[in-house]
Design an enzyme around this catalytic site. Sequence first.
Site, PDB file in Angstrom:
ATOM      1  N   HIS A   4       1.162  -1.267  -0.041  1.00 47.96           N
ATOM      2  CA  HIS A   4       0.032  -0.109  -0.237  1.00 47.96           C
ATOM      3  C   HIS A   4       0.875   1.029  -0.183  1.00 47.96           C
ATOM      4  O   HIS A   4       0.640   2.367  -0.809  1.00 47.96           O
ATOM      5  CB  HIS A   4      -0.975   0.113   1.506  1.00 47.96           C
TER       6      HIS A   4
ATOM      7  N   ARG B 242      -7.699   1.121  -9.336  1.00 48.16           N
ATOM      8  CA  ARG B 242      -7.955   0.234  -8.196  1.00 48.16           C
ATOM      9  C   ARG B 242      -9.347   1.385  -7.553  1.00 48.16           C
ATOM     10  O   ARG B 242      -8.876   1.994  -6.675  1.00 48.16           O
ATOM     11  CB  ARG B 242      -6.261   0.020  -7.605  1.00 48.16           C
TER      12      ARG B 242
ATOM     13  N   ARG C  71     -11.220  -1.170 -12.465  1.00 51.62           N
ATOM     14  CA  ARG C  71     -11.189  -2.897 -11.308  1.00 51.62           C
ATOM     15  C   ARG C  71     -12.323  -2.983  -9.999  1.00 51.62           C
ATOM     16  O   ARG C  71     -12.402  -2.101  -9.436  1.00 51.62           O
ATOM     17  CB  ARG C  71      -9.899  -2.848 -10.579  1.00 51.62           C
TER      18      ARG C  71
ATOM     19  N   GLU D 170      -3.923 -13.005 -12.726  1.00 45.88           N
ATOM     20  CA  GLU D 170      -3.264 -12.737 -11.057  1.00 45.88           C
ATOM     21  C   GLU D 170      -3.369 -13.987 -11.099  1.00 45.88           C
ATOM     22  O   GLU D 170      -2.399 -14.414  -9.421  1.00 45.88           O
ATOM     23  CB  GLU D 170      -3.596 -11.629 -10.489  1.00 45.88           C
TER      24      GLU D 170
ATOM     25  N   GLY E 196      -1.957 -10.163 -13.590  1.00 50.67           N
ATOM     26  CA  GLY E 196      -1.523  -8.303 -12.602  1.00 50.67           C
ATOM     27  C   GLY E 196      -0.263  -9.244 -11.528  1.00 50.67           C
ATOM     28  O   GLY E 196      -0.347 -10.436 -10.691  1.00 50.67           O
ATOM     29  N   THR E 197       0.569  -8.851 -11.684  1.00 54.32           N
ATOM     30  CA  THR E 197       2.411  -9.861 -11.556  1.00 54.32           C
ATOM     31  C   THR E 197       2.130  -9.732 -10.095  1.00 54.32           C
ATOM     32  O   THR E 197       2.507 -10.570  -9.604  1.00 54.32           O
ATOM     33  CB  THR E 197       3.113  -9.023 -12.043  1.00 54.32           C
TER      34      THR E 197
ATOM     35  N   ASP F 178       0.291 -10.251  -7.756  1.00 51.53           N
ATOM     36  CA  ASP F 178      -0.760 -11.639  -7.174  1.00 51.53           C
ATOM     37  C   ASP F 178       0.341 -12.597  -7.762  1.00 51.53           C
ATOM     38  O   ASP F 178       0.910 -13.339  -6.510  1.00 51.53           O
ATOM     39  CB  ASP F 178      -1.836 -11.295  -7.099  1.00 51.53           C
TER      40      ASP F 178
ATOM     41  N   CYS G  90      -0.647  -5.112 -15.702  1.00 56.88           N
ATOM     42  CA  CYS G  90      -0.596  -3.997 -14.329  1.00 56.88           C
ATOM     43  C   CYS G  90      -0.315  -3.555 -12.863  1.00 56.88           C
ATOM     44  O   CYS G  90      -0.129  -3.071 -12.738  1.00 56.88           O
ATOM     45  CB  CYS G  90      -2.748  -3.041 -14.588  1.00 56.88           C
TER      46      CYS G  90
HETATM   47  C1  PEP Z   1      -1.268  -7.589  -9.249  1.00 55.26           C
HETATM   48  O1  PEP Z   1      -1.476  -8.461  -8.369  1.00 55.26           O
HETATM   49  O2  PEP Z   1      -0.496  -7.351  -9.982  1.00 55.26           O
HETATM   50  C2  PEP Z   1      -2.369  -5.626  -9.521  1.00 55.26           C
HETATM   51  C3  PEP Z   1      -2.664  -4.737  -9.749  1.00 55.26           C
HETATM   52  O3  PEP Z   1      -3.310  -5.760  -8.471  1.00 55.26           O
HETATM   53  P1  PEP Z   1      -2.986  -5.277  -7.139  1.00 55.26           P
HETATM   54  O4  PEP Z   1      -1.231  -5.134  -6.777  1.00 55.26           O
HETATM   55  O5  PEP Z   1      -3.906  -3.959  -6.745  1.00 55.26           O
HETATM   56  O6  PEP Z   1      -3.412  -6.381  -5.914  1.00 55.26           O
HETATM   57 MG    MG Z   2      -3.507  -8.201  -7.959  1.00 56.66          MG
END
Ligand code: PEP
Ligand code: MG
Length: 776
Positions: free
Chosen positions: A415, A508, A555, A651, A673-674, A676, A723
Amino acid sequence: MIIIKQEGGKIISGASMKDVPNILWLEEIRKEDIVSVGGKGASLGEMASIGLPVPKAFVVTAQAFRRFLVETAIEKKIFASYERLDVEDNEALEKAAEGAKTMVLKAKMPAFIKDEIRHAYKKISAEDLIVAVRSSATAEDLPDASFAGQQETYLNIKGEAALLEAVQKCWASLYGARAIYYRAKQGFDDHTVNIAVVVQQLVHSEKAGVMFTSHPITGEPLTIIEGSWGLGEAVVSGSVSPDKYIFDQRSEKVDDVLISNKKVEIIADGDHGTKLVDVPAARQDTQVLSTAEITKLAMYGKIAENHYGIPQDVEWGIVNGIIYILQSRPITTIGNKKEAKSMSGQKQNAKIILQGQGAAPGIASGRVVVIRDVKDTGSVKEGDILVTKMTSPDMVPAMRKVAAIITDEGGLTCHAAIVSRELGTPAVVGTKTATHVLTNGQLITVDGEKGLIYEGEITAPAKPAQVVQMAAAAPHIITATSVKVNVSIPEAAARAAATGADGVGLLRIEHLILGLNKTPGWFIANNKEEDFVRELHDGIKIVLDAFPGKPVWVRTLDAPTDEFRNMMGGENEPIEHNPMLGWRGIRRDIQSPDQFRLQVESFKRLWKEGYDNLGIMFPMVSHPDEFLAAKAMMMACGVDVDNVTLGIMIEIPASAIMIEDFLKCGIKFASFGTNDLVQYTLAIDRNNENVADMYQPQHPAVLHLIHTAIQMCRAYDVECSICGQAGSDPKMASWLVEHGIASISANIDAIAKIREAVARTEKRIILEAARNRDAE
Ligand code: PEP
Ligand code: MG
């Protein structure tokens, strides 16, 4: 896309030869024409197009230069003449440069090009207008590469013969020793470097100077104008102490006037060149600009800043009471170079007291405020350095105030890292011990790029990083692969748009909701559904408005239970052993129809308002059934699901492995979503600093999943994107382009370097293909 084709035995810019004329008028030029008109030409065209008073001009295009080389049959000879040159051998370099330049100068300019230049010159003015003839070099893979100052400029040119000679001299200057050396060292293929020539009315300014459209360090809306007598060179070169005027854009008034003693001025010297002369005593202490002129200049500055979305460094001149804007470029060079220099000088003696991961670039100094509980954020003051275990959404208001952020925990995708990057605030995460080692009130300096914390203050406690990053992202390079940007907080939308990104690859919305400090469940339980829908609608709309006509993928909610727990309504959140593997993403929305319905309601309103660039992306999908369930729920809410853009995030390894099944279900796009995907493939908690060094986005298993999913999406002609944070790494971006990704969505601060990496990779692929064809 720039198509490369063969002509005259060498590679040239393809679309160009046929389509682009030898002459382009300023009014016709847009920034996309940079390959034909170079950085200078494109920038002047762009300024003219937004109504700034730019002196009359036309550009002899890069294609004209190419045609000249082809028609005179000298191109092969030129390149052959220095093919095996060792650029470190000064004598040989000078000799080769001289030889190449002579070839260009001696060659006879084809009559059709001469005629067109003559005709354009006549059109600019019936009489022989005095013009400046400026080189504007361009390279296809880096059209605005910093070739500045390596090619010639000729001022005070009058008459057709002198003009034609000056154009040819500009062409020849492409082969100056310095220029050849620079290109060789930077790895540019000389065959693809072109030169355009800008022919522009020379403004013999009676007064001139420079203007920063906003404060160059703090970014405050204060326009700073410096002006003196004669041509602007006197101010730019520092040969005179100019007057200084400050115009406050908020009150629209002149705030401050500082009149200097202006001893010298630079004026035109007959038909050629300029000269430095003494200013007569009577004018030395006279104020150069009237209030009306300051106000008008500031207004032009604002127009430029609004257009480019970045504070500008503008050159201006005034003659016969008419203001001309001569150049506008992002505020980078001056302030930043100084900044970098003084930092590095001081840093050598500075003591490093802590290290972590550099999560948001920039350098800032300030006093430490350690926050152990979110309730204590009231003590955070403007300019402090926030030190905490890990930030949470309810800390965002405090995060907005501080000069830098340091956390004990977390990696590049936590975060604190995501929000700091968007706020443009330097951050170091995962230091493990910051909250123990640093003490309240301690003066420190944070380097958010390198992840280092220094003792004491070694730079001004301002936030220069923001200006630096914004300026660095000047959107000049055109790429076939879309380069998009990630946004999490609407207030970052303008900065994100200023990068010139091709859209938003991830918005997000949980950050938007979490910032309200109430869970969606609270809004539902308290009959405040409309408030929730409106907040969501308004936040998303800010981002859509910043990207008109460009795709914006929003998203649906993806907040883990632990992030909801501290908020109003969060009391009932389940305590999960591992929230990362828990009740989040689309799986939670499917089981919480009311929460999902409210999100869909805000999307519906936006579609109804005409935002058809809005696409919806479902997070954490692990099976096509989840996609179908979400789609059915949207349909039940009255969405015409076949005519809106719905896609998924990849992800979870399952979704990469089953991508074909998703494609068969009609997803319109997929995005990796790399952040995750890496943690679920490698079993590495993305927020756990103890295993941070094992968190490898380029692990062969991750790359394998990505590669196979890209290929499948391509087979189904569905846009495949990324992303996750890995998309902000130039090396990874290059790999992704090589493997056929359609778009990359990066962080705001990374857009410039990603765009450059993408452009270089695309160029390399095209060149290699062309060379392979040659070899066959
Ligand atoms: C990710 O998982 O790469 C992603 C972009 O989502 P978040 O970072 O919000 O989990
Ligand atoms: Mg993610």
